[in-house]
Scaffold this active site. Structure first.
Site, mmCIF file in Angstrom:
data_model
loop_
_atom_site.group_PDB
_atom_site.id
_atom_site.type_symbol
_atom_site.label_atom_id
_atom_site.label_comp_id
_atom_site.label_asym_id
_atom_site.label_seq_id
_atom_site.Cartn_x
_atom_site.Cartn_y
_atom_site.Cartn_z
ATOM 1 N N PRO A 2 0.804 -1.212 0.000
ATOM 2 C CA PRO A 2 0.000 0.000 0.000
ATOM 3 C C PRO A 2 0.841 1.268 0.000
ATOM 4 O O PRO A 2 1.593 1.503 0.928
ATOM 5 C CB PRO A 2 -0.811 -0.109 1.281
ATOM 6 C CG PRO A 2 -0.092 -1.093 2.129
ATOM 7 C CD PRO A 2 0.915 -1.788 1.327
ATOM 8 N N GLU A 3 0.651 2.098 -1.000
ATOM 9 C CA GLU A 3 1.178 3.454 -0.949
ATOM 10 C C GLU A 3 -0.017 4.346 -0.593
ATOM 11 O O GLU A 3 -1.125 3.849 -0.380
ATOM 12 C CB GLU A 3 1.841 3.821 -2.282
ATOM 13 C CG GLU A 3 2.991 2.871 -2.585
ATOM 14 C CD GLU A 3 3.940 3.306 -3.681
ATOM 15 O OE1 GLU A 3 3.979 4.499 -4.009
ATOM 16 O OE2 GLU A 3 4.663 2.439 -4.194
ATOM 17 N N LYS A 52 0.316 7.378 4.483
ATOM 18 C CA LYS A 52 -0.004 5.954 4.581
ATOM 19 C C LYS A 52 -0.709 5.612 5.893
ATOM 20 O O LYS A 52 -0.866 4.432 6.219
ATOM 21 C CB LYS A 52 1.290 5.129 4.455
ATOM 22 C CG LYS A 52 1.962 5.264 3.094
ATOM 23 C CD LYS A 52 3.366 4.692 3.111
ATOM 24 C CE LYS A 52 4.075 5.011 1.793
ATOM 25 N NZ LYS A 52 5.539 4.841 1.919
ATOM 26 N N ARG A 153 4.981 14.510 12.415
ATOM 27 C CA ARG A 153 6.132 13.850 11.803
ATOM 28 C C ARG A 153 5.963 13.722 10.289
ATOM 29 O O ARG A 153 6.868 13.247 9.609
ATOM 30 C CB ARG A 153 6.304 12.431 12.365
ATOM 31 C CG ARG A 153 6.718 12.347 13.806
ATOM 32 C CD ARG A 153 7.125 10.907 14.167
ATOM 33 N NE ARG A 153 5.990 10.049 14.517
ATOM 34 C CZ ARG A 153 5.520 9.085 13.753
ATOM 35 N NH1 ARG A 153 6.045 8.838 12.579
ATOM 36 N NH2 ARG A 153 4.511 8.333 14.171
ATOM 37 N N ASN A 194 7.684 3.139 -3.039
ATOM 38 C CA ASN A 194 8.724 2.806 -4.006
ATOM 39 C C ASN A 194 8.269 2.930 -5.465
ATOM 40 O O ASN A 194 9.059 3.273 -6.337
ATOM 41 C CB ASN A 194 9.235 1.387 -3.737
ATOM 42 C CG ASN A 194 10.671 1.196 -4.188
ATOM 43 O OD1 ASN A 194 11.374 2.162 -4.471
ATOM 44 N ND2 ASN A 194 11.086 -0.050 -4.275
ATOM 45 N N ARG A 285 16.427 -0.074 -0.350
ATOM 46 C CA ARG A 285 15.255 -0.381 -1.206
ATOM 47 C C ARG A 285 15.690 -0.445 -2.651
ATOM 48 O O ARG A 285 16.633 0.223 -3.060
ATOM 49 C CB ARG A 285 14.175 0.704 -1.057
ATOM 50 C CG ARG A 285 13.647 0.897 0.354
ATOM 51 C CD ARG A 285 12.978 -0.335 0.916
ATOM 52 N NE ARG A 285 11.817 -0.765 0.159
ATOM 53 C CZ ARG A 285 10.592 -0.238 0.285
ATOM 54 N NH1 ARG A 285 10.377 0.734 1.132
ATOM 55 N NH2 ARG A 285 9.585 -0.694 -0.437
#
Length: 295
Positions: A2-3, A52, A153, A194, A285
């Site tokens: 999930p993005e 997210k 954040r 990603n 990544r």
DNA sequence: GTTTGATGTCGAC
DNA sequence: TCGACCTCAAACG
């Protein structure tokens, strides 16, 4: 999997279920049992997303918000009758309850929820269907102060109208880290993962290795705008498609074509310039880029 | 039957 | 920079 687009889609799905929701809550797996008992049958006032992170606001005395982060392989599964939202599975690409068959899931009338998998952390049961949460990195009951701490954040979310892309531009311009890392840093911009990183950097012609401070303000604005465009399409379509129709080769040279420019396309030829797409490691990544198109 | 990998993040070295 | 962690389908024997 999930993005950010998936999480916003989830918020829309909960909104589509109804606006006076009092779902039964349980934790078949047990790890959320105490909190599920607190929210069981209570008024689920609103569900919303930032990056997210998914938040389920309960109208309870005191602050009660369920905070969910799917992490790398969490998922939500929606199953119900025709009066419920369409069956869907948002998150890691799995086929939970596939064995039940869609017809069984969609019959109108008497509704029998399927037996939850033993790993279901949280089940919300509505009059016409269920939402099962499995494998989340985070699922916790928090208060308003803790929500604020999380939002503090997070950078601007391209899918939120109340966010300002200039915050992203400022943060990126003031960093020497490569822009490919900054786009994955949720405190710089919240939501991209990603795939959107690889695809939007390709679409705007920016090398992921270029330090943020050396990407022009105009190109950073174009990048944020492209994140808005492609992620909005992802929310609408329920999957990520970043390639423009004009760039889809016809006839399709391979089955992978037609979705991405560079993601998972290493060793293949770039549809724009013919260069070989490369895959390399960036901060642990996999990073995909076209050496011919991105500078 | 066992291993691997995945669209993520955190915290310990 | 590295491992741990939340899960399970696909890939590998």
């Amino acid at each position: 999997m999930p993005e950010g687009h998936s999480i916003h889609r989830l918020a829309h799905t909960f909104a589509a279920i109804g606006d006076d929701l009092r779902p039964r809550a349980s934790s078949p797996q047990g790890r959320f049992a105490a909190s599920a008992a607190v929210i069981d049958g209570q008024h689920l006032r609103r569900t919303w997303a930032w990056g997210k992170h998914l938040f389920l606001d309960y109208a309870l005395a005191g602050d009660h918000i369920v905070h969910v982060h799917l992490g790398l392989y969490g998922s939500w599964r929606f199953v119900g009758t025709d009066a419920f939202v369409a069956p869907s599975h948002v998150g890691a690409p799995r086929l939970a309850y596939e064995h039940l068959g869609e017809k069984v899931e969609r019959v109108a009338g008497a509704w029998q929820p399927p037996e939850p998998r033993p790993t279901v952390r949280l089940r919300l049961e509505f009059p016409h269907g269920i939402a099962d949460l499995s494998g989340p990195a985070r699922c916790e009951l928090i208060d308003d102060g803790e929500v604020d701490a999380i939002l503090n954040r997070l950078g601007p979310d391209p899918l939120r109208a109340d966010c300002d892309g200039e915050d992203f531009v400022r943060a990126a311009r003031s960093s020497r880290r490569p822009i490919g890392q900054l786009v994955m840093d949720q405190s710089v911009v919240a939501g991209p993962g990603n795939i959107y990183r690889a695809e939007c950097l390709f679409r705007t012609g920016i090398s992921p290795w270029r330090p943020g401070e050396r990407v022009s303000v105009d190109r950073l604005r174009a990048l944020y705008a492209d994140l808005c465009t492609t992620m909005s399409a992802g929310v609408r379509e329920g999957r990520i498609v970043t390639i423009e129709p004009a760039d889809i080769l016809d006839p399709l040279p391979d089955p992978e074509a037609g979705r991405f420019y560079v993601y998972h396309r290493d060793q293949r030829a770039c549809v724009r310039c013919g260069h070989r797409i490369v895959a390399e490691d960036m901060a642990g990544r996999r990073l995909f880029r076209c050496p011919g198109c991105q500078h």
